[in-house]
Design a protein around this motif. Structure first.
Motif, PDB file in Angstrom:
ATOM      1  N   TYR A 130     -47.523  23.559  33.558  1.00  0.00           N
ATOM      2  CA  TYR A 130     -47.054  22.457  32.722  1.00  0.00           C
ATOM      3  C   TYR A 130     -47.258  21.141  33.463  1.00  0.00           C
ATOM      4  N   VAL A 131     -48.269  20.385  33.051  1.00  0.00           N
ATOM      5  CA  VAL A 131     -48.691  19.204  33.796  1.00  0.00           C
ATOM      6  C   VAL A 131     -47.657  18.088  33.702  1.00  0.00           C
ATOM      7  N   ILE A 132     -47.318  17.666  32.491  1.00  0.00           N
ATOM      8  CA  ILE A 132     -46.446  16.503  32.302  1.00  0.00           C
ATOM      9  C   ILE A 132     -45.021  16.820  32.756  1.00  0.00           C
ATOM     10  N   ARG A 133     -44.535  18.009  32.433  1.00  0.00           N
ATOM     11  CA  ARG A 133     -43.188  18.397  32.858  1.00  0.00           C
ATOM     12  C   ARG A 133     -43.031  18.300  34.371  1.00  0.00           C
ATOM     13  N   ASN A 134     -44.007  18.862  35.098  1.00  0.00           N
ATOM     14  CA  ASN A 134     -43.903  18.896  36.556  1.00  0.00           C
ATOM     15  C   ASN A 134     -44.075  17.510  37.171  1.00  0.00           C
ATOM     16  N   LEU A 135     -44.990  16.712  36.606  1.00  0.00           N
ATOM     17  CA  LEU A 135     -45.124  15.336  37.098  1.00  0.00           C
ATOM     18  C   LEU A 135     -43.842  14.542  36.852  1.00  0.00           C
ATOM     19  N   MET A 136     -43.228  14.754  35.681  1.00  0.00           N
ATOM     20  CA  MET A 136     -41.991  14.056  35.373  1.00  0.00           C
ATOM     21  C   MET A 136     -40.877  14.472  36.330  1.00  0.00           C
ATOM     22  N   ALA A 137     -40.809  15.761  36.631  1.00  0.00           N
ATOM     23  CA  ALA A 137     -39.789  16.244  37.563  1.00  0.00           C
ATOM     24  C   ALA A 137     -39.982  15.646  38.944  1.00  0.00           C
ATOM     25  N   ALA A 138     -41.264  15.551  39.393  1.00  0.00           N
ATOM     26  CA  ALA A 138     -41.536  14.963  40.705  1.00  0.00           C
ATOM     27  C   ALA A 138     -41.159  13.481  40.716  1.00  0.00           C
ATOM     28  N   ALA A 139     -41.439  12.779  39.609  1.00  0.00           N
ATOM     29  CA  ALA A 139     -41.117  11.352  39.541  1.00  0.00           C
ATOM     30  C   ALA A 139     -39.607  11.140  39.548  1.00  0.00           C
ATOM     31  N   GLU A 140     -38.864  11.953  38.791  1.00  0.00           N
ATOM     32  CA  GLU A 140     -37.413  11.797  38.723  1.00  0.00           C
ATOM     33  C   GLU A 140     -36.731  12.170  40.028  1.00  0.00           C
ATOM     34  N   ALA A 141     -37.414  12.930  40.858  1.00  0.00           N
ATOM     35  CA  ALA A 141     -36.863  13.301  42.164  1.00  0.00           C
ATOM     36  C   ALA A 141     -37.060  12.194  43.195  1.00  0.00           C
ATOM     37  N   GLY A 142     -37.549  11.054  42.756  1.00  0.00           N
ATOM     38  CA  GLY A 142     -37.754   9.945  43.676  1.00  0.00           C
ATOM     39  C   GLY A 142     -39.212   9.718  44.020  1.00  0.00           C
ATOM     40  N   GLY A 143     -40.085  10.352  43.272  1.00  0.00           N
ATOM     41  CA  GLY A 143     -41.526  10.236  43.524  1.00  0.00           C
ATOM     42  C   GLY A 143     -42.037  11.458  44.256  1.00  0.00           C
ATOM     43  N   PHE A 145     -45.460  14.759  44.492  1.00  0.00           N
ATOM     44  CA  PHE A 145     -46.820  15.225  44.226  1.00  0.00           C
ATOM     45  C   PHE A 145     -46.797  16.478  43.359  1.00  0.00           C
ATOM     46  N   HIS A 146     -47.901  16.660  42.655  1.00  0.00           N
ATOM     47  CA  HIS A 146     -48.083  17.876  41.863  1.00  0.00           C
ATOM     48  C   HIS A 146     -49.589  18.154  41.726  1.00  0.00           C
ATOM     49  N   ARG A 147     -49.960  19.416  41.958  1.00  0.00           N
ATOM     50  CA  ARG A 147     -51.377  19.816  41.860  1.00  0.00           C
ATOM     51  C   ARG A 147     -51.592  20.552  40.542  1.00  0.00           C
ATOM     52  N   TYR A 148     -52.651  20.183  39.858  1.00  0.00           N
ATOM     53  CA  TYR A 148     -52.961  20.785  38.570  1.00  0.00           C
ATOM     54  C   TYR A 148     -54.457  20.636  38.305  1.00  0.00           C
ATOM     55  N   VAL A 149     -54.912  21.255  37.235  1.00  0.00           N
ATOM     56  CA  VAL A 149     -56.318  21.189  36.824  1.00  0.00           C
ATOM     57  C   VAL A 149     -56.425  20.218  35.664  1.00  0.00           C
ATOM     58  N   TRP A 150     -57.389  19.261  35.784  1.00  0.00           N
ATOM     59  CA  TRP A 150     -57.527  18.216  34.770  1.00  0.00           C
ATOM     60  C   TRP A 150     -58.993  17.873  34.593  1.00  0.00           C
ATOM     61  N   ASP A 151     -59.298  17.254  33.464  1.00  0.00           N
ATOM     62  CA  ASP A 151     -60.669  16.854  33.164  1.00  0.00           C
ATOM     63  C   ASP A 151     -61.145  15.784  34.153  1.00  0.00           C
ATOM     64  N   LYS A 152     -62.334  16.026  34.732  1.00  0.00           N
ATOM     65  CA  LYS A 152     -62.916  15.064  35.669  1.00  0.00           C
ATOM     66  C   LYS A 152     -63.995  14.277  34.937  1.00  0.00           C
ATOM     67  N   PRO A 153     -63.783  12.969  34.690  1.00  0.00           N
ATOM     68  CA  PRO A 153     -64.720  12.204  33.847  1.00  0.00           C
ATOM     69  C   PRO A 153     -66.150  12.188  34.367  1.00  0.00           C
ATOM     70  N   SER A 154     -66.325  12.006  35.669  1.00  0.00           N
ATOM     71  CA  SER A 154     -67.690  11.872  36.206  1.00  0.00           C
ATOM     72  C   SER A 154     -68.474  13.170  36.123  1.00  0.00           C
ATOM     73  N   GLU A 160     -59.667  20.564  40.090  1.00  0.00           N
ATOM     74  CA  GLU A 160     -58.298  20.499  40.601  1.00  0.00           C
ATOM     75  C   GLU A 160     -57.982  19.061  41.011  1.00  0.00           C
ATOM     76  N   LYS A 161     -56.742  18.655  40.736  1.00  0.00           N
ATOM     77  CA  LYS A 161     -56.346  17.270  40.967  1.00  0.00           C
ATOM     78  C   LYS A 161     -54.989  17.234  41.667  1.00  0.00           C
ATOM     79  N   LEU A 162     -54.839  16.268  42.578  1.00  0.00           N
ATOM     80  CA  LEU A 162     -53.568  16.027  43.245  1.00  0.00           C
ATOM     81  C   LEU A 162     -52.948  14.780  42.627  1.00  0.00           C
ATOM     82  N   GLY A 163     -51.857  14.964  41.870  1.00  0.00           N
ATOM     83  CA  GLY A 163     -51.207  13.851  41.195  1.00  0.00           C
ATOM     84  C   GLY A 163     -49.958  13.380  41.939  1.00  0.00           C
ATOM     85  N   TYR A 164     -49.662  12.109  41.775  1.00  0.00           N
ATOM     86  CA  TYR A 164     -48.456  11.527  42.362  1.00  0.00           C
ATOM     87  C   TYR A 164     -47.829  10.618  41.307  1.00  0.00           C
TER      88      TYR A 164
END
Length: 454
Positions: A130-143, A145-154, A160-164
């Motif tokens: 769950y991409v958005i759920r986990n990113l939201m949880a990381a953000a609400e915890a004070g900021g 990271f979360h790793r997930y698979v996402w579309d790479k435009p180039s 695989e992507k490392l989100g913050y």
């Protein structure tokens, strides 16, 4: 078990055991080292990526800080301006910022505008994450990271992507960005491949050292056990080869003498008798005697030529092996009454003269055996020149060699085999079906570099 076998085992087995033990320990330790090193490399690269993505978020926060704090023109106007600024900020080839509301609604996404306005709270990547759920949880915890698979435009594909992400509590925004980390896998794979290559090289060195040690041991044992026998065999083969060469040279010399000397003398005598015959038409007795002498001389000339050809056919030197075998087959068919079918490829310049002579003698000896022992009515001769190997097959439909197959120790067969083996070839003699005999010869050929007929 013979003493020689025991000596070989006592010498080789300890070497194999020690080398196998060293190789196994080396491989085990190296595998552990590879895993540790690749994990260290991956963690080092990930740490750098984390710092980079945190710096990017800090930059985005700085760019909208005044709007967020002061809200000039009202909150809605400030938020719209902040959206515009975040939409315009990019970094690298695939770096961008996104903003989601707490219910998962996207309000900023410069690379995938189709997401804007949609509610993506339950969005999962191909791995069920769950991409958005986990990113939201990381953000609400004070900021965080979360790793997930996402579309790479180039690349136009998932990676695989490392989100913050961090929370802007006053606006209920989750602001985030990310870096694609598929390059980490490539770099780790390169490191792993480099370490693996080094390990393989080490194991290969151990293997080669073991092989060298075994070969040295085998050589030493063989030298002690078989040196005299090998020396004798080598001298015997050398003598056999020399005898064959001398024999062929002598055959060639005698053939040349018969053809160029005795045959010419007989022809000269024939011319003389023909002259006497033509100049004494009134003497009947002399005419009869001259005609009788001419017949005897013709037979003698033919016999000299036959002997000369059997000793060394001039066609072998002048036209090559293929033509010589065809001529031999025709002569044999005429003399024996046995049908001969022959197909002979031209060897060109890919066989030395001595090898061509050896093959010719093998066919000659085989046809002699067919005439004497096989009671055959048909013989097939095939000479096939391949890319690297020449194959000669001689097969008849006679009574066949007896079963079980003999040891083929006759002088003629031995001579045939020794001639072929001298030139690195092999000869196999076998029975074909219920009757008939087949001789199969294989001989290595030189690379085909020129097209001159041979």
């Amino acid at each position: 078990m013979t003493f020689k076998t025991k000596l070989l085992l006592i010498t080789i087995l300890p070497l194999v055991a020690v080398s196998g033990l060293i190789g196994g320990i080396t491989f085990f330790q190296a595998s552990r080292l590879i895993e540790a090193q690749t994990r260290a490399v991956e963690e080092r690269i990930l740490s750098s990526k984390r710092q980079e993505v945190q710096n990017a978020v800090s930059l985005a926060l700085t760019s909208i800080q005044k709007l967020y704090e002061e809200e000039q023109g009202g909150r809605e106007a400030a938020q719209n301006e902040a959206k515009r600024i975040l939409n315009d900020i990019t970094f690298g080839e695939d770096g961008y910022f996104f903003v989601y509301l707490k219910d998962g609604t996207n309000i900023v996404h410069p690379k995938l505008p189709d997401l804007v306005g949609g509610k993506w709270w339950d969005l999962q990547d191909p791995n069920g994450n769950y991409v958005i759920r986990n990113l939201m949880a990381a953000a609400e915890a004070g900021g965080g990271f979360h790793r997930y698979v996402w579309d790479k435009p180039s690349a136009g594909m998932n990676a695989e992507k490392l989100g913050y992400a961090v929370m802007l509590d006053k606006w209920d925004w989750m602001l985030g960005t990310g870096l694609y980390i598929d390059d980490i896998a490539r770099e780790v794979a390169l490191v792993r491949a480099d370490f693996t290559a080094n390990v393989q090289q080490t194991v290969l060195v151990i293997f080669f050292i073991t092989m060298i040690a075994i070969l040295l041991s085998l050589t030493a044992v063989a030298t002690v056990s078989f040196s005299e026998q090998k020396f004798a065999d080598g001298k015997l083969k050398e003598l056999t080869h020399r005898i064959v060469d001398v024999q062929e040279q002598e055959r060639k010399r005698v053939s040349s003498e018969l053809h160029d000397s005795i045959s010419q003398l007989l022809v000269s005598v024939r011319y003389g008798i023909e002259m006497l015959h033509s100049k004494s038409p009134e003497n009947g007795d002399l005419q009869v005697q001259a005609e009788r002498c001419l017949r005897i001389l013709d037979d003698a000339i033919a016999e000299v030529r036959r002997i000369s050809k059997d000793l060394r056919p001039s066609i072998l030197d002048d036209m090559g092996l293929s033509a010589a075998l065809v001529s031999l087959a025709k002569d044999f068919e005429a003399q024996s009454g046995i049908t001969v079918e022959i197909s002979a490829d031209r060897c060109r310049n890919r066989l030395p003269d001595s090898a061509k002579t050896a093959l010719y003698r093998v066919v000659q000896e085989a046809l002699t055996n067919v005439a004497r022992h096989s009671a055959a009515a048909y013989v097939s001769i095939r000479l096939v020149a391949g890319e690297r190997t020449l194959t000669l097959t001689i097969q008849d439909d006679g009574v066949g060699i007896p079963l079980p197959l003999p040891q083929l120790g006759g002088l003629g067969i031995r001579n045939m085999r020794e001639r072929i083996e001298t030139h690195g070839g092999t000869m196999v003699m076998s029975r074909v079906g219920a009757q008939g005999t087949m001789i199969r010869v294989t001989m290595p050929m030189l690379p085909e570099e020129s097209r001159t007929a041979a």
